[in-house]
Design an enzyme around this catalytic site. Structure first.
Site, PDB file in Angstrom:
ATOM      1  N   TYR A 137       0.856  -1.192   0.000  1.00 23.84           N
ATOM      2  CA  TYR A 137       0.000   0.000   0.000  1.00 23.84           C
ATOM      3  C   TYR A 137       0.885   1.233   0.000  1.00 23.84           C
ATOM      4  O   TYR A 137       1.599   1.500   0.971  1.00 23.84           O
ATOM      5  CB  TYR A 137      -0.902  -0.042   1.239  1.00 23.84           C
ATOM      6  CG  TYR A 137      -1.914   1.075   1.369  1.00 23.84           C
ATOM      7  CD1 TYR A 137      -2.233   1.936   0.324  1.00 23.84           C
ATOM      8  CD2 TYR A 137      -2.594   1.250   2.582  1.00 23.84           C
ATOM      9  CE1 TYR A 137      -3.172   2.939   0.474  1.00 23.84           C
ATOM     10  CE2 TYR A 137      -3.535   2.259   2.741  1.00 23.84           C
ATOM     11  CZ  TYR A 137      -3.824   3.097   1.688  1.00 23.84           C
ATOM     12  OH  TYR A 137      -4.756   4.096   1.835  1.00 23.84           O
ATOM     13  N   LYS A 166      -2.004  -1.573  -3.583  1.00 19.82           N
ATOM     14  CA  LYS A 166      -2.987  -0.496  -3.576  1.00 19.82           C
ATOM     15  C   LYS A 166      -2.187   0.780  -3.788  1.00 19.82           C
ATOM     16  O   LYS A 166      -1.497   1.253  -2.888  1.00 19.82           O
ATOM     17  CB  LYS A 166      -3.746  -0.464  -2.252  1.00 19.82           C
ATOM     18  CG  LYS A 166      -4.764   0.671  -2.143  1.00 19.82           C
ATOM     19  CD  LYS A 166      -5.425   0.685  -0.769  1.00 19.82           C
ATOM     20  CE  LYS A 166      -6.410   1.832  -0.642  1.00 19.82           C
ATOM     21  NZ  LYS A 166      -7.023   1.900   0.724  1.00 19.82           N
ATOM     22  N   ILE A 208      -9.687  -0.101  -4.431  1.00 24.00           N
ATOM     23  CA  ILE A 208     -10.127  -0.293  -3.047  1.00 24.00           C
ATOM     24  C   ILE A 208     -10.746   1.029  -2.636  1.00 24.00           C
ATOM     25  O   ILE A 208     -10.049   2.032  -2.477  1.00 24.00           O
ATOM     26  CB  ILE A 208      -8.971  -0.712  -2.128  1.00 24.00           C
ATOM     27  CG1 ILE A 208      -8.455  -2.093  -2.549  1.00 24.00           C
ATOM     28  CG2 ILE A 208      -9.421  -0.741  -0.668  1.00 24.00           C
ATOM     29  CD1 ILE A 208      -7.256  -2.574  -1.754  1.00 24.00           C
TER      30      ILE A 208
END
Length: 294
Positions: A137, A166, A208
């Site tokens: 992330y 992400k 997401i």
């Protein structure tokens, strides 16, 4: 692609509160509402879930509760494995029961602003300890440091434990370089709802989402249309919800999305300090915008 269950729409779920405590009745309503919207997977205990304001006991209880409510309907990603202390994080992973969890999501260390080599070694230590896959992330707006595309690709090449990222830098040049150089089975998903459509257009695999808490069906349709190559439909859907993004973040996340969930009657917009409920003025503006698009 090997990890197809993470292609499409994931939702970074909120954590409802009531009178200072976790509202499990509200959480059940929220989870079922999101799932009924046709999303592909859930992220529990991410930054949108106010994990930084939860103690370890609360976090474990929320995760266990979510696993029970979801009951295998979609994959679950645990977003509470992040931190600045690599040694402590590794110990947390080693001591944790990951039953019912399909992957963990971990942002790069915040505040300390490590070098790219430091970020690389941090994640490699996690990979060695984790019994389940890891989604990287990159969120410079929160960590105050950027994980460069070459570091992402290097991690993906060095360990199969890293299955995707992400990417929330908002930088489509950086994202395109990741997509061009990554291993075939490594997915790249958007961490910014506003750029999910252009990211898919250059080869991304979904998003997401924050707005997906409130509009799971609309956002899922947007993502699916783009992934299917129907960009005309995807643009229409993107434009329909686009004006709401501003109000979701005007006083910080998840202040905005919790306000929307309250307006929809799903839970309170209560947050924990140092966050604060949305101001009356912005509440009115957000509500007006929401009514125009729903």
């Amino acid at each position: 692609m090997k990890h197809k269950k993470f292609i499409g729409t994931g939702v970074a779920c909120i954590t409802p509160f009531k009178n200072g405590e976790v509202d499990f009745i509200g959480l059940e309503k929220v989870l079922n509402y999101i799932l009924n919207g046709g999303v592909d997977y859930l992220v529990i205990l991410g930054s949108t879930g106010e994990t930084a304001m939860l103690n370890q006991s609360e976090a474990r209880e929320i995760l266990t509760f979510a696993i029970e409510i979801v009951n295998g309907r979609v994959p679950i990603v645990a977003g509470n494995f992040t931190g600045n202390n690599t040694k402590d994080l590794v110990e947390q992973i080693q001591d944790f029961d990951f039953t019912g969890i399909d992957a963990l999501l971990s942002s790069s260390p915040s505040y300390v602003k490590p070098s790219q080599e430091g970020i690389y070694n941090h994640y490699m230590a996690m990979a060695k300890a984790s019994p389940i896959p890891i989604i990287l992330y990159n969120v410079p707006g929160r960590t105050n440091s950027n994980m460069e595309w070459s570091t992402t690709v290097r991690l993906a090449q060095q360990s199969e434990k890293f299955i995707g990222i992400k990417e929330a830098s908002g930088d489509l040049i950086q994202t395109t370089r990741i997509l061009k150089n990554k291993p075939e089975d490594f997915f790249v998903t958007s961490g910014d709802d506003e750029v999910v459509l252009p990211m898919i257009s250059v080869g991304g695999h979904g998003g997401i989402s924050v707005i997906g808490n409130a509009m799971p069906s609309q956002f899922s349709s947007l993502v699916k249309s783009a992934l299917d190559g129907d960009y005309s439909k995807a643009r229409v859907l993107n434009n329909q919800i686009y004006d709401l993004h501003k109000w979701l973040y005007i006083e910080g996340n998840p202040v905005g999305i919790k306000t929307v969930m309250e307006i929809l009657g799903l839970c309170s917009n209560e947050v924990r300090l140092p966050l604060n409920r949305m101001s009356k003025e912005n509440y009115i503006r957000l509500e007006k915008c929401l009514k125009q698009i729903m």
